[in-house]
Write a protein that holds these residues in place. Structure first.
Motif, mmCIF file in Angstrom:
data_model
loop_
_atom_site.group_PDB
_atom_site.id
_atom_site.type_symbol
_atom_site.label_atom_id
_atom_site.label_comp_id
_atom_site.label_asym_id
_atom_site.label_seq_id
_atom_site.Cartn_x
_atom_site.Cartn_y
_atom_site.Cartn_z
ATOM 1 N N PHE A 66 0.528 -1.164 0.067
ATOM 2 C CA PHE A 66 0.149 0.146 0.323
ATOM 3 C C PHE A 66 0.775 1.114 0.109
ATOM 4 O O PHE A 66 -0.072 2.238 -0.507
ATOM 5 C CB PHE A 66 -1.090 0.084 0.647
ATOM 6 C CG PHE A 66 -1.620 -0.847 1.114
ATOM 7 C CD1 PHE A 66 -2.928 -0.898 -0.014
ATOM 8 C CD2 PHE A 66 -2.092 -2.624 1.794
ATOM 9 C CE1 PHE A 66 -3.715 -2.030 -0.259
ATOM 10 C CE2 PHE A 66 -3.287 -3.352 1.429
ATOM 11 C CZ PHE A 66 -4.169 -2.858 0.820
ATOM 12 N N GLN A 67 1.971 1.096 0.629
ATOM 13 C CA GLN A 67 3.375 2.100 0.309
ATOM 14 C C GLN A 67 3.011 3.058 -1.064
ATOM 15 O O GLN A 67 3.822 3.862 -1.323
ATOM 16 C CB GLN A 67 3.710 1.848 1.193
ATOM 17 C CG GLN A 67 4.581 2.050 2.705
ATOM 18 C CD GLN A 67 3.766 3.383 3.723
ATOM 19 O OE1 GLN A 67 2.984 3.752 3.350
ATOM 20 N NE2 GLN A 67 4.560 4.143 3.678
ATOM 21 N N ILE A 69 0.563 2.894 -3.732
ATOM 22 C CA ILE A 69 -0.390 3.462 -4.479
ATOM 23 C C ILE A 69 0.143 4.460 -3.919
ATOM 24 O O ILE A 69 0.081 4.892 -2.925
ATOM 25 C CB ILE A 69 -1.628 2.729 -3.382
ATOM 26 C CG1 ILE A 69 -1.552 1.115 -3.439
ATOM 27 C CG2 ILE A 69 -2.634 3.381 -4.255
ATOM 28 C CD1 ILE A 69 -2.984 0.106 -3.070
ATOM 29 N N LYS A 70 -0.385 5.707 -5.429
ATOM 30 C CA LYS A 70 0.192 6.799 -4.832
ATOM 31 C C LYS A 70 -0.878 7.788 -4.372
ATOM 32 O O LYS A 70 -0.685 8.537 -3.603
ATOM 33 C CB LYS A 70 0.597 7.905 -6.748
ATOM 34 C CG LYS A 70 1.526 7.463 -6.837
ATOM 35 C CD LYS A 70 1.385 7.635 -8.814
ATOM 36 C CE LYS A 70 2.946 7.141 -9.531
ATOM 37 N NZ LYS A 70 2.842 7.934 -10.433
ATOM 38 N N ARG A 71 -1.960 6.826 -3.995
ATOM 39 C CA ARG A 71 -3.163 8.053 -3.950
ATOM 40 C C ARG A 71 -3.013 7.794 -1.807
ATOM 41 O O ARG A 71 -3.479 8.993 -1.146
ATOM 42 C CB ARG A 71 -4.789 6.963 -3.843
ATOM 43 C CG ARG A 71 -5.240 7.240 -5.026
ATOM 44 C CD ARG A 71 -6.544 7.126 -5.226
ATOM 45 N NE ARG A 71 -6.507 5.867 -4.755
ATOM 46 C CZ ARG A 71 -6.387 4.688 -5.160
ATOM 47 N NH1 ARG A 71 -6.351 4.556 -6.369
ATOM 48 N NH2 ARG A 71 -6.723 3.074 -4.889
ATOM 49 N N TRP A 72 -2.351 7.174 -1.529
ATOM 50 C CA TRP A 72 -2.119 7.262 -0.368
ATOM 51 C C TRP A 72 -0.835 8.242 0.487
ATOM 52 O O TRP A 72 -1.042 8.204 1.754
ATOM 53 C CB TRP A 72 -1.651 6.154 0.304
ATOM 54 C CG TRP A 72 -2.525 4.375 0.385
ATOM 55 C CD1 TRP A 72 -2.884 4.127 -0.560
ATOM 56 C CD2 TRP A 72 -3.115 3.476 1.733
ATOM 57 N NE1 TRP A 72 -4.251 3.341 -0.052
ATOM 58 C CE2 TRP A 72 -3.282 2.894 1.223
ATOM 59 C CE3 TRP A 72 -2.222 4.027 2.856
ATOM 60 C CZ2 TRP A 72 -4.403 2.468 1.654
ATOM 61 C CZ3 TRP A 72 -3.286 2.985 3.589
ATOM 62 C CH2 TRP A 72 -3.940 2.218 3.397
ATOM 63 N N HIS A 73 0.007 8.558 -0.279
ATOM 64 C CA HIS A 73 0.875 9.657 -0.277
ATOM 65 C C HIS A 73 0.681 10.886 0.151
ATOM 66 O O HIS A 73 0.947 11.798 1.284
ATOM 67 C CB HIS A 73 1.566 9.881 -1.993
ATOM 68 C CG HIS A 73 2.522 8.465 -2.068
ATOM 69 N ND1 HIS A 73 3.078 8.451 -2.815
ATOM 70 C CD2 HIS A 73 2.532 7.334 -1.892
ATOM 71 C CE1 HIS A 73 3.777 7.038 -3.111
ATOM 72 N NE2 HIS A 73 3.317 6.974 -2.274
ATOM 73 N N HIS A 74 -0.615 11.060 0.101
ATOM 74 C CA HIS A 74 -1.545 12.117 0.173
ATOM 75 C C HIS A 74 -1.915 12.431 1.737
ATOM 76 O O HIS A 74 -1.921 12.776 2.694
ATOM 77 C CB HIS A 74 -2.714 12.709 -0.363
ATOM 78 C CG HIS A 74 -3.021 12.583 -1.638
ATOM 79 N ND1 HIS A 74 -1.778 13.906 -2.174
ATOM 80 C CD2 HIS A 74 -3.123 11.624 -2.983
ATOM 81 C CE1 HIS A 74 -2.109 13.441 -3.960
ATOM 82 N NE2 HIS A 74 -3.376 12.598 -4.001
ATOM 83 N N TYR A 75 -1.697 11.107 2.595
ATOM 84 C CA TYR A 75 -1.905 10.917 3.680
ATOM 85 C C TYR A 75 -0.283 10.692 4.189
ATOM 86 O O TYR A 75 0.087 9.705 5.061
ATOM 87 C CB TYR A 75 -2.596 9.715 4.566
ATOM 88 C CG TYR A 75 -4.113 9.598 3.435
ATOM 89 C CD1 TYR A 75 -5.221 10.507 4.068
ATOM 90 C CD2 TYR A 75 -4.036 8.780 2.572
ATOM 91 C CE1 TYR A 75 -5.734 10.523 3.745
ATOM 92 C CE2 TYR A 75 -5.859 8.966 2.004
ATOM 93 C CZ TYR A 75 -6.378 9.781 2.963
ATOM 94 O OH TYR A 75 -7.750 9.499 1.756
ATOM 95 N N LYS A 76 0.322 11.816 4.431
ATOM 96 C CA LYS A 76 1.718 11.630 4.510
ATOM 97 C C LYS A 76 1.395 10.967 6.370
ATOM 98 O O LYS A 76 2.548 11.048 6.526
ATOM 99 C CB LYS A 76 2.451 13.267 4.448
ATOM 100 C CG LYS A 76 2.071 13.768 3.256
ATOM 101 C CD LYS A 76 2.950 15.301 2.726
ATOM 102 C CE LYS A 76 2.770 16.302 1.032
ATOM 103 N NZ LYS A 76 3.643 17.425 1.599
ATOM 104 N N LEU A 78 0.471 8.893 8.021
ATOM 105 C CA LEU A 78 0.073 7.701 7.726
ATOM 106 C C LEU A 78 1.285 7.017 7.035
ATOM 107 O O LEU A 78 1.915 5.894 7.392
ATOM 108 C CB LEU A 78 -0.857 6.974 7.191
ATOM 109 C CG LEU A 78 -1.074 6.028 7.124
ATOM 110 C CD1 LEU A 78 -1.369 5.128 8.336
ATOM 111 C CD2 LEU A 78 -2.771 5.902 5.987
ATOM 112 N N HIS A 79 1.718 7.810 6.109
ATOM 113 C CA HIS A 79 2.677 7.137 5.134
ATOM 114 C C HIS A 79 4.151 6.335 5.747
ATOM 115 O O HIS A 79 4.889 5.871 5.764
ATOM 116 C CB HIS A 79 2.954 8.017 3.653
ATOM 117 C CG HIS A 79 4.195 7.734 3.145
ATOM 118 N ND1 HIS A 79 3.936 6.335 2.045
ATOM 119 C CD2 HIS A 79 5.099 7.685 2.447
ATOM 120 C CE1 HIS A 79 5.167 5.893 1.553
ATOM 121 N NE2 HIS A 79 5.979 7.136 1.614
#
Length: 212
Positions: A66-67, A69-76, A78-79
């Motif tokens: 999941f790291q 997946i670019k969409r998840w990068h908006h949740y800095k 959490l990332h």
């Protein structure tokens, strides 16, 4: 489209592998694979390494997937948190466990060398990925994380090839195939990632990802 398909296939096999580790939560020595490692278990070293590796690897495989997946990068935040769990999971659980387990494989010098090289590269790439993001070098962080995850994913490809060679072995003894499987489980993964990194280096710079 084909990248999405590959991701779906990858996630499917990650889930299969992760779910297969649940049977070991009973911590019984006669469970499935451990029956074949009775002598290693008697050493007292194998079981801690085994549990550390399989449970650690299951967690980092899921988190690592999941790291990317670019969409998840908006949740800095959490990332960053998941990234730290990924790195610590490799350095303190999955990789040390893999090192110890390698000494109990007993399938020849070639197989031993394959897993030692793989594990050493895995640790090296993971540490370098952490070092790059600490410096704010996002691009090289991404390149190193890809390499790290390619070697983590070897846990999946290893079991896939073991299954494939067992089914399509054409009468060749399994032991004779293991050297091929050992290298096949991680070298193609790494070559694919090197191609991806090379392709991205040719593009216009700045790939966006969370800063440290």
């Amino acid at each position: 489209m084909w990248i999405r398909l590959l991701r779906i296939i990858a996630l499917f096999w990650i889930l299969i592998l992760s779910l297969s580790t649940l049977e070991y939560l009973s911590f019984k020595n006669d469970t499935d694979f451990l029956r074949f490692k009775a002598e290693a278990v008697k050493s007292g070293w194998y079981l801690p390494a085994f549990y550390s590796h399989i449970f650690g690897s299951s967690v980092i495989l899921l988190l690592g997937f999941f790291q990317f997946i670019k969409r998840w990068h908006h949740y800095k935040t959490l990332h960053r948190i998941l990234g730290k769990v990924y790195i610590l999971g490799i350095l303190f659980f999955a990789a040390p466990g893999a090192y110890l387990m390698t000494f109990f494989i007993n399938r020849g010098a070639g197989v031993f060398a394959s897993f030692i090289i793989q594990n050493t590269l895995w640790i090296t790439f993971t540490i370098m990925a952490w070092a790059y993001i600490r410096k704010g070098d996002v691009n090289n962080h991404i390149f190193m994380m890809r390499r790290s995850y390619a070697l983590a994913f070897a846990a999946v490809t290893l079991r896939f090839y073991i299954w494939l060679f067992s089914v399509l072995g054409n009468g060749v003894a399994f032991e004779n195939n293991y050297l091929i499987i050992a290298f096949l489980s991680w070298v193609p993964n790494l070559l694919l990632v090197e191609w991806m990194n090379y392709r991205d280096k040719q593009r216009v710079p700045a790939m966006q990802a969370p800063a440290p």
